[in-house]
Every structure is written in structure tokens, then in C-alpha cells.
Design an enzyme around this catalytic site. Structure first.
Site, PDB file in Angstrom:
ATOM      1  N   ASP A 100      43.467  31.400  31.220  1.00  0.00           N
ATOM      2  CA  ASP A 100      43.384  30.936  32.278  1.00  0.00           C
ATOM      3  C   ASP A 100      42.249  29.957  32.711  1.00  0.00           C
ATOM      4  OD1 ASP A 100      42.079  33.020  32.299  1.00  0.00           O
ATOM      5  OD2 ASP A 100      41.914  33.560  34.498  1.00  0.00           O
ATOM      6  N   GLU A 101      42.641  28.978  33.454  1.00  0.00           N
ATOM      7  CA  GLU A 101      41.476  27.967  34.148  1.00  0.00           C
ATOM      8  C   GLU A 101      40.299  27.700  32.996  1.00  0.00           C
ATOM      9  OE1 GLU A 101      41.098  30.220  38.720  1.00  0.00           O
ATOM     10  OE2 GLU A 101      40.309  31.363  37.043  1.00  0.00           O
TER      11      GLU A 101
HETATM   12  C1  NGO Z   1      42.526  33.892  39.573  1.00  0.00           C
HETATM   13  C2  NGO Z   1      41.702  33.629  38.298  1.00  0.00           C
HETATM   14  C3  NGO Z   1      40.754  35.007  38.358  1.00  0.00           C
HETATM   15  C4  NGO Z   1      39.944  35.351  39.641  1.00  0.00           C
HETATM   16  C5  NGO Z   1      41.409  35.499  40.476  1.00  0.00           C
HETATM   17  C6  NGO Z   1      41.070  36.050  41.905  1.00  0.00           C
HETATM   18  C7  NGO Z   1      43.546  34.286  37.360  1.00  0.00           C
HETATM   19  C8  NGO Z   1      44.612  34.228  36.177  1.00  0.00           C
HETATM   20  N1  NGO Z   1      42.434  33.589  37.108  1.00  0.00           N
HETATM   21  O1  NGO Z   1      43.706  34.395  38.784  1.00  0.00           O
HETATM   22  O2  NGO Z   1      39.601  34.779  37.338  1.00  0.00           O
HETATM   23  O3  NGO Z   1      39.277  36.432  39.564  1.00  0.00           O
HETATM   24  O4  NGO Z   1      42.318  34.456  40.592  1.00  0.00           O
HETATM   25  O5  NGO Z   1      42.132  36.184  43.137  1.00  0.00           O
END
Ligand code: NGO
Length: 513
Positions: A326-327
Site C-alpha cells: 500500500d501507499e
Molecule cells: C491506510 C494506510 C495505513 C494507515 C491506515 C489508517 C492502509 C492499507 N494503509 O490503510 O498505513 O495506518 O490507513 O487508517
């Protein structure tokens, strides 16, 4: 003759007196089961719990003794008298009997629980079915009892099996570390509601929480802090095995996650060579996301991942390893795809299946990959088109770190507020266009821990939403509606209190005084 009739009158009088003073519930359909079972029929009598001083387990059937022991321990706590467990080759006529049904009779993880005046019979499709039946049985009993009280279980039959075979919750142990005892408590919460997967988010920018013997600095350096600058921590491999076993005894599989190529600052701080510029990063204790990345074109990155996955796979009896994904905002798109493709092959080489956050759908996706839907519908449907299964964790419905409303003192609200009804009122199979039940592996409710620092705070965010996610995973959508569910949930408030669980007393639920 005369003597007998006097005796019978006495018996009737005593039992009338008993039922007045103890208010014995004999209608099984009145029990507030969560998750709601497929069918419950009552026969209007009561099984006296002291008869349960023997729990029998079918001889030769594997994995049932653990359930018997957990049941025995609970009954001992309630009745104050000791409960023996033993195996038997012939079904008893009294006591509790746990056995396996013929395979064709029940769906996977399903069970039949038959309570009659003298015998409680648990028949599971498998060991998991038996454990879930035991959890159902425990919900017919009070959570607290003084040892002088005689306890009765209302008689009748329950047949039951889950809508989805994967019903999980995640705990982020990276942002704030939770020790072995705390994770065991979390496991107990899941077990009470027949959830069967614990996803552990083991690594992130703020901490690396699992010992990797071939790369010891990950925990020596990367495990030493957490959000806010606390001392962090990590699990040794021995401790991690202990968690895996504790969970397995409760029919829960642990899915470990190594988040990559982003969310990797703790590793990048531990080993300079994992950075493209060869310079170690500083440890990070803030809560920003999306600033870190492994160096995707260095060979050492993949040697490192191979070692980590090899050691983790050896600690993981279950089929899945979660690779995060993710991200990764500072990884170029092509580099990201190249990286995820290579990592999938590494995981497959070590004999495990892949789960990743929905972004991984941008890669090629080998066979048997599961995409965890959290935010991006396009990614997720692209994953389905590429043949992936979907794990449903929509942030706006299923994130346990979202605040209940604007007054909640913990949590975040980037995906909205999730009151208890909003968390309950959705169907995984119809939430997203293009994703239907056939595509869905199951449901998972993640608890991220940027704001959650200890088990009391965990409890407050998790309860009372967790039972709702358990029910979504277990009970057919046609059998679920909020107005009826909230009256059952209301009866669990006392359970939470007796177990010392700090829960959010939502005004939407008619809690019992
Ligand atoms: C997102 C992010 C996380 C955060 C979270 C907080 C995902 C999959 N990546 O979810 O790093 O902690 O939100 O709600």
C-alpha cells in the site's frame, strides 16, 4: 405406590421453587447468539451443567481435545467444580460429547449442536466446526456465576455454518507495539465471535516487530521505537511461535504481513544497503505515510526479502503471507510493478500464497493471489479481472481505527465515522459493483494503531464493532438486520463488562441495565 407419589410431588415442588428462584431459561431461541446461527430450535427443557463434569471427545478424531479443554476451563470457572476431559470410542449417554460428523453432512466449519436433558452433543464438520459450536454453547451460559448456582443450558438444536470461510481482524503492532499477552487477549476476542484469522501488521515505518535471525539489526535497531517515541518492542521467533500456537488452539490462523516496498523506514534505518543512496535512514516516530521505499533495482533488496520470507514462512503453518504494497508513493510506478512481481515469485518459492493491499493489482498477479480491498475500487476490480480473490476491508465500513463519531477520543476519521450501525449494515457481496460473492474470500476488520497505545484503547475501538464484523462474515445477509441485531448486541454489554472489556457504549444500542 403412595411413597412414590409423595416423592414426585416433592420433586415437582422443588423444581417449581427452583425455577422461580433461579429463573431458568428453557427457550434456546431466546439466547442472544452473535453471530446469528443458521437455525435454532428449542425443545423447552434444561440441561443441568453439573452433568458436564465429563467432556468426552471422539477417539481418533484429530484436533478436538483442545476444544474440550477450553470448554472445560470455562465451565470450571463458572461452576467452581472440576471438569474432566477424556476420549471415548462409543458415544456417551450423559455429559458433553464432541465428535466429527460425516464429511458430507455439514458445510466446512459448520456444526450441529444438540442439547438434550442429559447430553450435549457437538458434531463438527471439522475441528474448527467443533470449536465454533463450543463458542455457541458458551453463549448460552452466563459470563459470571457464583459457584452455588445451578446452571442450565436450554435444550434444542442448532445447525450452523459460515457465509465466508475467512473471517478476520488485523492488529497493527508496528505503529504501537503490543506484547504477547496483549495479542493473546486480542485472539480471545476473535475466538469468542468465531473469527478465524488474525492478520498481524508486523512492519511499518515506525517499527519492525519480528525477529529475523539472518538480519538481526531489523529488531535491534528497527524494533526499538514506535509512534510517539515509546520504546517499541518485537517478538522473538519463539514468542511468535507461541502466538501461532495459541491462535491455532482457538482455530485462528495468523497471517503475517511484511509491508513493502513502502512503509519500510524501520528496515531502511536498520540496514543502509537497502537504500538506493546507501545511507541508513533515521528512525521515525511520526504518523505520516508514503515517504519510504526499498531500492527496487538493487539485488540486495531481493536477497533480503528472500531471507525474511524464508524465515517467516517457516514460522507460518497457514497458507498466506501478506506483502503489504500500500501507499508506495515514492516508488515509481514501473519500479513498483517490477518489485511486486519479483516479491510474488519469492513468496511462491517459499510455498505460500500472497495477500496484498489493493494496489498490488497493478502488478502481474500470479495464481492464487488475494487483493485486500481497502480504498480503491478500480484497483480491486482490476485484481478480479486478473483472476484474484478479494478480501473485503473497506476503510469506510470496516476500519476499526475509524472514530465512532466526532467526539471519539481515539482513532482517525479520514475514511469517515463508523458508528456501530454503519459498521454492521453492509453486505460484502453487494458493496462494490463488479465484485460478487464468488470473488470474495472473506472479510477482515483492520485496527491500525497510530492512536491506539494499549489494550484498553484497543478494546474501546474494537468493541462493540467486532461482533458485527464477525456476524457479517458468518451469517447470510438475508438473515441480518440492524434492528434485530442491536437487541442481541445489547445483551452482550454485560459480557463485555464481566470480561473487563472497555467498550464504547453507543447510544444506538439498547444496552441492558
Ligand atoms: C491506510 C494506510 C495505513 C494507515 C491506515 C489508517 C492502509 C492499507 N494503509 O490503510 O498505513 O495506518 O490507513 O487508517
Amino acid at each position: 405406590m403412595r411413597k412414590i407419589s409423595v416423592l414426585s410431588i416433592l420433586v415437582i415442588l422443588v423444581s417449581m421453587f427452583q425455577s422461580c428462584s433461579e429463573k431458568v431459561e428453557t427457550d434456546l431461541t431466546k439466547t442472544a447468539f452473535i453471530p446469528k446461527p443458521t437455525t435454532v430450535t428449542a425443545t423447552g427443557d434444561g440441561y443441568k451443567l453439573t452433568n458436564a463434569s465429563l467432556i468426552y471427545v471422539q477417539e481418533g478424531a484429530e484436533g478436538l481435545l483442545g476444544t474440550a479443554e477450553i470448554l472445560a476451563e470455562r465451565i470450571e470457572q463458572l461452576t467452581g467444580s472440576s471438569v474432566e476431559t477424556k476420549t471415548t470410542s462409543s458415544p456417551p449417554s450423559k455429559g458433553v460429547y464432541i465428535s466429527l460428523a460425516d464429511k458430507e453432512q455439514l458445510n466446512d466449519q459448520g456444526y450441529e449442536l444438540k442439547i438434550s436433558k442429559n447430553l450435549v452433543s457437538i458434531k463438527g464438520a471439522d475441528a474448527a466446526g467443533c470449536f465454533f459450536a463450543a463458542q455457541t454453547l458458551l453463549q448460552t451460559l452466563p459470563v459470571e456465576a457464583d459457584n452455588t448456582q445451578t446452571l442450565y443450558i436450554p435444550t434444542g438444536t442448532i445447525t450452523d455454518s459460515p457465509e465466508y470461510t475467512y473471517r478476520g481482524a488485523m492488529l497493527d503492532v508496528a505503529r504501537h507495539f503490543f506484547n504477547v499477552e496483549e495479542v493473546k487477549q486480542y485472539i480471545d476476542f476473535l475466538a469468542m465471535y468465531k473469527m478465524n484469522v488474525l492478520h498481524l501488521h508486523l512492519t511499518d515505518d515506525q517499527g519492525w516487530r519480528i525477529e529475523i535471525k539472518s538480519w538481526p539489526k531489523l529488531t535491534e535497531i528497527g524494533g526499538q521505537t514506535e509512534v510517539g517515541g515509546g520504546k517499541g518492542g518485537f517478538y522473538t521467533q519463539e514468542q511468535y511461535k507461541e502466538l501461532v500456537e495459541y491462535a491455532a488452539d482457538r482455530q485462528i490462523m495468523i497471517v503475517p504481513e511484511i509491508d513493502m516496498p513502502g512503509h519500510t523506514n524501520a528496515a531502511l534505518a536498520s540496514y543502509a544497503e537497502l537504500n538506493c543512496d546507501g545511507k541508513a535512514r533515521e528512525l521515525y516516530t511520526g504518523t505520516e505515510v508514503g515517504f519510504s521505499t526499498f531500492c527496487t533495482d538493487k539485488e540486495v533488496t531481493y536477497q533480503f526479502i528472500d531471507d525474511v520470507i524464508r524465515e517467516l514462512a517457516a514460522l507460518t503453518p497457514g497458507p498466506y503471507i501478506h506483502i503489504g504494497g500500500d501507499e508506495s508513493h515514492v516508488t515509481a510506478h514501473d519500479d513498483y510493478v517490477y518489485f511486486v512481481n519479483k516479491v510474488q515469485d519469492i513468496v511462491a518459492k517459499h510455498g505460500k500464497k500472497i495477500i496484498g493491499w489493493d494496489e498490488i493489482a497493478n502488478a502481474k498477479l500470479i495464481d492464487d493471489v488475494t487483493v485486500q480491498f481497502w480504498a480503491d475500487v478500480e484497483n480491486t476490480t482490476m485484481g478480479v479481472e486478473k483472476g484474484a480473490q478479494v478480501l473485503m476491508s473497506p476503510a469506510a465500513r470496516a476500519y476499526l481505527d475509524m472514530q465512532y463519531d466526532s467526539t471519539t477520543h481515539l482513532g482517525l476519521h479520514w475514511a469517515g465515522y463508523i458508528e456501530v450501525d454503519h459498521g454492521y449494515n453492509w453486505d460484502p457481496a453487494t458493496l462494490v459493483e463488479g465484485i460478487s460473492k464468488d470473488n470474495i474470500l472473506g472479510i477482515e476488520a483492520p485496527l491500525w494503531s497510530e492512536t491506539v497505545t494499549n489494550i484498553d484503547e484497543v478494546e474501546f475501538m474494537v468493541f462493540p464493532r467486532l461482533p458485527g464484523y464477525a456476524e457479517i462474515g458468518w451469517t447470510a445477509p438475508s438473515e441480518r438486520n440492524w434492528d434485530e441485531y442491536k437487541t442481541r448486541l445489547a445483551k452482550h454489554g454485560k459480557r463485555f463488562e464481566a470480561l473487563g472489556i472497555d467498550y464504547y457504549k453507543s447510544a444506538l444500542v439498547p444496552w441492558e441495565e
